[in-house]
Design a protein around this motif. Structure first.
Motif, short mmCIF file in Angstrom:
data_model
loop_
_atom_site.label_atom_id
_atom_site.label_comp_id
_atom_site.label_asym_id
_atom_site.label_seq_id
_atom_site.Cartn_x
_atom_site.Cartn_y
_atom_site.Cartn_z
N MET A 171 0.83 -1.20 0.00
CA MET A 171 0.00 0.00 0.00
C MET A 171 0.87 1.26 0.00
O MET A 171 1.78 1.40 0.80
N LYS A 172 0.56 2.17 -0.93
CA LYS A 172 1.31 3.41 -1.05
C LYS A 172 0.50 4.64 -0.66
O LYS A 172 1.07 5.68 -0.32
N ALA A 173 -0.82 4.55 -0.70
CA ALA A 173 -1.67 5.69 -0.34
C ALA A 173 -3.07 5.19 -0.03
O ALA A 173 -3.49 4.14 -0.51
N GLU A 192 -7.69 12.45 -10.83
CA GLU A 192 -6.48 12.09 -11.58
C GLU A 192 -5.24 12.68 -10.91
O GLU A 192 -4.22 12.00 -10.76
N TRP A 193 -5.33 13.96 -10.51
CA TRP A 193 -4.19 14.61 -9.86
C TRP A 193 -3.85 13.91 -8.54
O TRP A 193 -2.69 13.69 -8.23
N ARG A 194 -4.90 13.59 -7.79
CA ARG A 194 -4.70 12.93 -6.50
C ARG A 194 -3.98 11.58 -6.69
O ARG A 194 -3.05 11.25 -5.95
N LEU A 195 -4.41 10.83 -7.68
CA LEU A 195 -3.77 9.53 -7.95
C LEU A 195 -2.35 9.69 -8.47
O LEU A 195 -1.48 8.87 -8.19
N SER A 196 -2.12 10.78 -9.21
CA SER A 196 -0.76 11.02 -9.73
C SER A 196 0.20 11.35 -8.60
O SER A 196 1.38 11.03 -8.66
N ALA A 200 0.34 6.42 -8.85
CA ALA A 200 -0.45 5.39 -9.56
C ALA A 200 -0.61 5.68 -11.04
O ALA A 200 -0.72 4.75 -11.85
N VAL A 201 -0.64 6.97 -11.43
CA VAL A 201 -0.76 7.34 -12.84
C VAL A 201 0.23 8.47 -13.13
O VAL A 201 0.65 9.18 -12.23
N LYS A 202 0.59 8.59 -14.40
CA LYS A 202 1.48 9.68 -14.83
C LYS A 202 0.64 10.69 -15.60
O LYS A 202 0.40 10.54 -16.78
N THR A 203 0.21 11.71 -14.88
CA THR A 203 -0.70 12.68 -15.45
C THR A 203 0.01 13.67 -16.39
O THR A 203 1.21 13.91 -16.24
N ASP A 204 -0.77 14.22 -17.33
CA ASP A 204 -0.24 15.30 -18.17
C ASP A 204 -0.73 16.66 -17.67
O ASP A 204 -0.47 17.68 -18.29
N LEU A 205 -1.46 16.64 -16.55
CA LEU A 205 -1.90 17.90 -15.94
C LEU A 205 -0.70 18.61 -15.33
O LEU A 205 0.15 17.98 -14.69
N GLU A 206 -0.62 19.93 -15.52
CA GLU A 206 0.55 20.68 -15.04
C GLU A 206 0.41 21.14 -13.60
O GLU A 206 1.40 21.42 -12.94
N GLU A 207 -0.83 21.28 -13.14
CA GLU A 207 -1.02 21.66 -11.74
C GLU A 207 -2.36 21.13 -11.23
O GLU A 207 -3.21 20.69 -12.01
#
Length: 238
Positions: A171-173, A192-196, A200-207
């Motif tokens: 478990m990581k989070a 998505e941001w929370r998981l990044s 768990a995911v590599k988001t393309d969101l900048e902030e």
């Protein structure tokens, strides 16, 4: 006259003393030696990782580069084939019996996102919808969902929704309860941001999208509050 290239003990002595020139190697033997050497060089490449090849690329000559590139393409094809095996792309329903196999034994390099939910809780329904989108966007991540009490007996409803994040079975989070998710205003980008943040995911969101919402809210509040200068000018008018 004695052949200087003959394999005799006397000729070997003369070669060592420099009286006879070194024995000429037949062309076929040269080609065979070159082939053996090339095979041994390629074998050393196979013992290297792609990172090691990059680190040592300055030491290789032009012929080496050809062999290395062939090997690199082979390793890349193997990596891509392995990646294809680990494509998920949807949220899978599991029970408590599936937990160990699907989560703890997910496999090397696999991130797992598990949502504990119950039907009839609107925020749980919303998160399941968001996770379906994210599962399609991030097919390398394993997305799972399970009715809370079938996965963990007597798991309290007040802790729902709950999202656990695992990597290679550890478990990581963990995100527990409605307040953590911000209620029914939760956007898929925020999740998505929370998981990044957990990896768990590599988001393309900048902030963080939540930050944008908060900044807009604060700016609208500031604009609705009269500034001190405006207040002073109103007093002067009086």
């Amino acid at each position: 006259m004695q052949d200087p290239n003959a394999d005799t003990e006397w000729n070997d002595i003369l070669r060592k003393k420099g009286i006879l020139p070194p024995k000429e190697t037949p062309k076929e033997e040269e080609e065979e030696e070159q082939q053996i050497l090339q095979q041994s060089v390629v074998k050393t490449y196979e013992d290297m990782t792609l990172e090691e090849l990059e680190e040592n690329e300055d030491e290789f000559n032009e012929e080496d580069e050809v062999a290395i590139e062939m090997y690199r393409q082979k390793r890349l094809a193997e990596w891509k084939a392995n990646q294809i095996k680990n494509v998920f792309g949807e949220v899978v329903e599991i029970s408590g019996q599936d937990y160990v196999q699907e989560v703890n034994k997910a496999g090397q390099g696999i991130w797992v996102v598990l949502h504990l939910y119950k039907q009839g809780i609107p925020l749980c329904t919303l998160i399941n919808q968001h996770l379906s989108q994210l599962a399609r966007k991030f097919p390398q991540t394993k997305f799972l969902k399970s009715i809370s009490t079938t996965c963990i007996p007597n798991y309290p409803d007040r802790n729902l929704p709950t999202v656990f994040v695992y990597f290679e079975g550890e478990m990581k989070a963990q995100y527990i309860g409605p307040l953590v998710f911000g209620g029914m205003n939760l956007k898929v980008e925020e999740l998505e941001w929370r998981l990044s943040e957990s990896g768990a995911v590599k988001t393309d969101l900048e902030e963080n999208p939540r930050k944008q919402i908060e900044d807009k809210l604060m700016s609208s509040i500031r604009s609705s509050i009269p500034s001190r200068r405006d207040s002073e000018s109103e007093e002067d008018d009086d």
